[in-house]
Design an enzyme around this catalytic site. Structure first.
Site, short mmCIF file in Angstrom:
data_model
loop_
_atom_site.label_atom_id
_atom_site.label_comp_id
_atom_site.label_asym_id
_atom_site.label_seq_id
_atom_site.Cartn_x
_atom_site.Cartn_y
_atom_site.Cartn_z
N ILE A 156 48.67 -44.48 11.78
CA ILE A 156 48.24 -44.78 13.15
C ILE A 156 48.76 -46.16 13.53
O ILE A 156 48.52 -47.15 12.82
CB ILE A 156 46.71 -44.71 13.26
CG1 ILE A 156 46.22 -43.28 12.98
CG2 ILE A 156 46.24 -45.17 14.64
CD1 ILE A 156 44.73 -43.16 12.80
N TYR B 201 20.30 -44.40 6.12
CA TYR B 201 21.15 -45.29 5.32
C TYR B 201 20.29 -45.80 4.17
O TYR B 201 19.31 -46.53 4.40
CB TYR B 201 21.63 -46.43 6.20
CG TYR B 201 22.75 -47.28 5.67
CD1 TYR B 201 24.05 -47.10 6.12
CD2 TYR B 201 22.50 -48.33 4.79
CE1 TYR B 201 25.09 -47.92 5.69
CE2 TYR B 201 23.53 -49.15 4.34
CZ TYR B 201 24.82 -48.95 4.80
OH TYR B 201 25.84 -49.76 4.38
N ARG C 268 26.46 -59.38 -0.77
CA ARG C 268 26.71 -58.48 -1.89
C ARG C 268 27.55 -59.15 -2.97
O ARG C 268 27.31 -58.96 -4.17
CB ARG C 268 27.39 -57.20 -1.41
CG ARG C 268 27.48 -56.14 -2.51
CD ARG C 268 28.32 -54.98 -2.11
NE ARG C 268 29.63 -55.44 -1.66
CZ ARG C 268 30.58 -54.63 -1.20
NH1 ARG C 268 30.35 -53.35 -1.12
NH2 ARG C 268 31.73 -55.12 -0.81
N LEU D 175 47.97 -37.91 7.17
CA LEU D 175 48.82 -37.18 8.11
C LEU D 175 49.85 -38.07 8.80
O LEU D 175 50.86 -37.57 9.30
CB LEU D 175 47.97 -36.50 9.18
CG LEU D 175 46.97 -35.45 8.70
CD1 LEU D 175 46.17 -34.89 9.88
CD2 LEU D 175 47.69 -34.32 7.96
N SER E 113 37.44 -50.45 3.05
CA SER E 113 36.91 -49.16 2.62
C SER E 113 35.92 -49.34 1.47
O SER E 113 36.17 -50.08 0.52
CB SER E 113 38.05 -48.25 2.15
OG SER E 113 37.54 -47.08 1.54
N GLY F 142 42.34 -53.33 7.06
CA GLY F 142 41.68 -54.56 6.62
C GLY F 142 41.19 -54.50 5.19
O GLY F 142 40.64 -55.48 4.68
#
Length: 526
Positions: A262, A439, A380, A259, A131, A128
């Site tokens: 997915i 956090y 944000r 790797l 990150s 999506g």
């Protein structure tokens, strides 16, 4: 016509606030943050953005949809970090991929990887694009393709007896939940990025849902994983547990696309909870709230929500008065009423000085916090447009070291910003019997035109403080490119060698997301 994601920032193109709306938000910045917003900055239109010319690529595999238009390339150039939003707002797309591949099934995923291995083109798996650590940014030398799995978005099979479901990796959170709801089931995994993140992305980054205790990390919800690698299919056996050697699932959890790609997973699901109860608990100090959360985490009660906000965080979100720390405490069950658990949880809070109103927490302070939590990614973008730096740092540490950690991170952030107007807040996102997941949020006037240097100064200072205190560089945001320097220091060196060897074995040409988690071996395996 289908809605299209913004080429920068969070949400859809029709969700961009106007200049008038941005100006209308300026008084709120002063009210909540204590400093003035800067003049609103409107995003650079895509037609005027700096999207580098695409490098020529060999002919793509037959049948695979291939996008090389400006919107697709810009959309896949960045993730969703603060710096990504700043760059996108300004029309900078330095690392736009040369094309976006959109496979429709596993065979097409395998075809793209085979093509890339033969041609030397780098492939960056993309879910999506949420990150916040540079995990999907194709910042590599040479030609690169972003592999977007959005078409693999179906719940393929449901096992109601074992309470599990087989789901394709490209399913967005809401899409996944809507399909499970047809069977009166839920995966119960709700990260803050839920609206635009995917199951495959959660697995690849070891994402954490917003439930604060019990099964909350995607690690706890995975039954089996299937991935396509350049060397073949990596598929684990579907089991409730196994002691047969190192887990193939655990190797893919947190692998961030280096790797394999997915493509699907069996995940644990459950009926929707029928019983709920909660309260918003006030404490005279954050330290008092910390003791209450520790008592709750070690009690065995496993509340669904156990989020502690310091007074400044509570005030900023509109959930508190600025004079009290706030604990959002909630219980839920698919089987039995939760009143007894809630009563015991409140007893533990009272023993630590907590106070609460009699009204349930669905509205009021807890409701205000929940709304702020869900709207944070949209907010944000507004803050960036108004010249406000908004960044977060999350970690985990054992209870006895938390106090020193909090002091060190807050001091480091304030020193790096060197601005008395800066706000540094702390909340707990998750709580374990042996420690919390703190956090930290940093809000400060942005140095327009110099945001990158300002951000890196804070990033380095806080990350150094985290590792020095014995904490982890990330609890649920993953490593990506931004955390690499500190991840390299945190992981054991023998493990780094083993990971590099595994990477070389399944991806000998090094085409999958190079630079994330590790550097490729300088010499091939014998």
């Amino acid at each position: 016509m289908a809605r299209r994601r913004k080429h920068w920032g969070w949400g859809y193109e029709d969700q961009q606030p106007t200049a008038q709306q941005l100006r209308g938000a300026m008084p709120l910045v002063r009210e909540r943050l204590g400093f003035d917003a800067q003049d609103p900055e409107e995003p650079v239109p895509l037609g005027a953005a700096a999207v580098p010319a695409a490098s020529p690529l060999p002919p793509p595999p037959p049948g695979v949809t291939w996008d090389a238009d400006a919107h697709a390339r810009a959309r896949h150039a960045w993730g969703s970090s603060y710096l990504d939003v700043v760059r996108g707002l300004r029309g900078r797309f330095d690392h736009a991929p040369d094309a976006v591949a959109r496979p429709r099934d596993e065979a097409q995923v395998a075809a793209v990887l085979e093509w890339a291995t033969e041609t030397g083109v780098v492939v960056v798996p993309y879910g999506g694009g949420t990150s916040v650590v540079g995990g999907v940014t194709p910042a590599v030398d040479g030609p690169v393709v972003s592999l977007d799995l959005a078409a693999l978005d179906r719940v393929l099979e449901v096992d109601a007896v074992s309470r599990s479901a087989r789901v394709q990796a490209g399913a967005l959170g809401p899409v996944l939940e809507r399909q499970l709801a047809e069977h009166d089931l839920t995966m119960r995994c709700f990260p803050q990025s839920f609206e635009f993140s995917t199951l495959g992305g959660w697995i690849a980054t070891r994402a954490g849902g917003h439930f604060a205790t019990g099964p909350t990390h995607v690690d706890d919800l995975v039954e089996a994983v299937r991935a396509i690698t350049p060397s073949g299919t990596w598929a684990s056996r579907r089991l409730p547990g196994s002691g047969a050697g190192p887990s193939p699932d655990r190797a893919l959890l947190g692998s961030e696309g280096i790797l394999g790609v997915i493509t699907e997973a069996w995940v644990r699901v459950q009926p929707h909870p029928e019983h709920r109860g909660g309260r918003a608990v006030r404490f005279g100090s954050f330290a008092m709230g910390v003791e209450a959360v520790r008592a709750l985490a070690q009690s065995g009660l496993q509340p669904a929500n156990c989020r502690l906000l310091d007074p400044a965080e509570a005030a900023f979100t509109g959930a508190g008065d600025g004079g009290h720390a706030l604990l959002v405490l909630a219980f839920e069950s698919t089987d039995a009423p939760v009143e007894a658990d809630l009563a015991r949880g409140l007893e533990l809070c009272a023993e630590c000085g907590g106070e609460w109103d009699d009204a349930p927490s669905r509205g009021g302070a807890a409701g205000a916090w929940r709304d702020a939590f869900l709207q944070a990614p949209y907010l944000r973008d507004v803050l960036v447009a108004l010249g406000v730096m908004s960044e977060t740092f999350e970690t985990a540490i054992t209870w006895e070291r938390f106090g020193a950690l909090r002091e060190a991170v807050v001091d480091a952030a304030r020193a790096a910003l060197d601005d008395p107007r800066a706000m540094v807040t702390c909340r707990f996102t998750h709580a374990y019997p042996d420690g919390p997941a703190p956090y930290f949020t940093v809000l400060a006037p942005a140095r327009r035109g110099d945001e990158e240097a300002q951000w890196w100064a804070v990033k380095r200072a806080c990350s150094d403080a985290l590792l020095a205190a014995g904490a982890t560089i990330t609890h649920h945001h993953a490593v990506g490119r931004d955390h690499r320097p500190w991840y390299d220091r945190q992981r054991p060196e023998p493990f780094a060698i083993a990971l590099a060897a595994a990477k070389a074995a399944v991806d000998p040409a090094g085409i999958l997301n190079p630079g994330v988690l590790m550097d490729p071996l300088t010499a091939p395996l014998p």
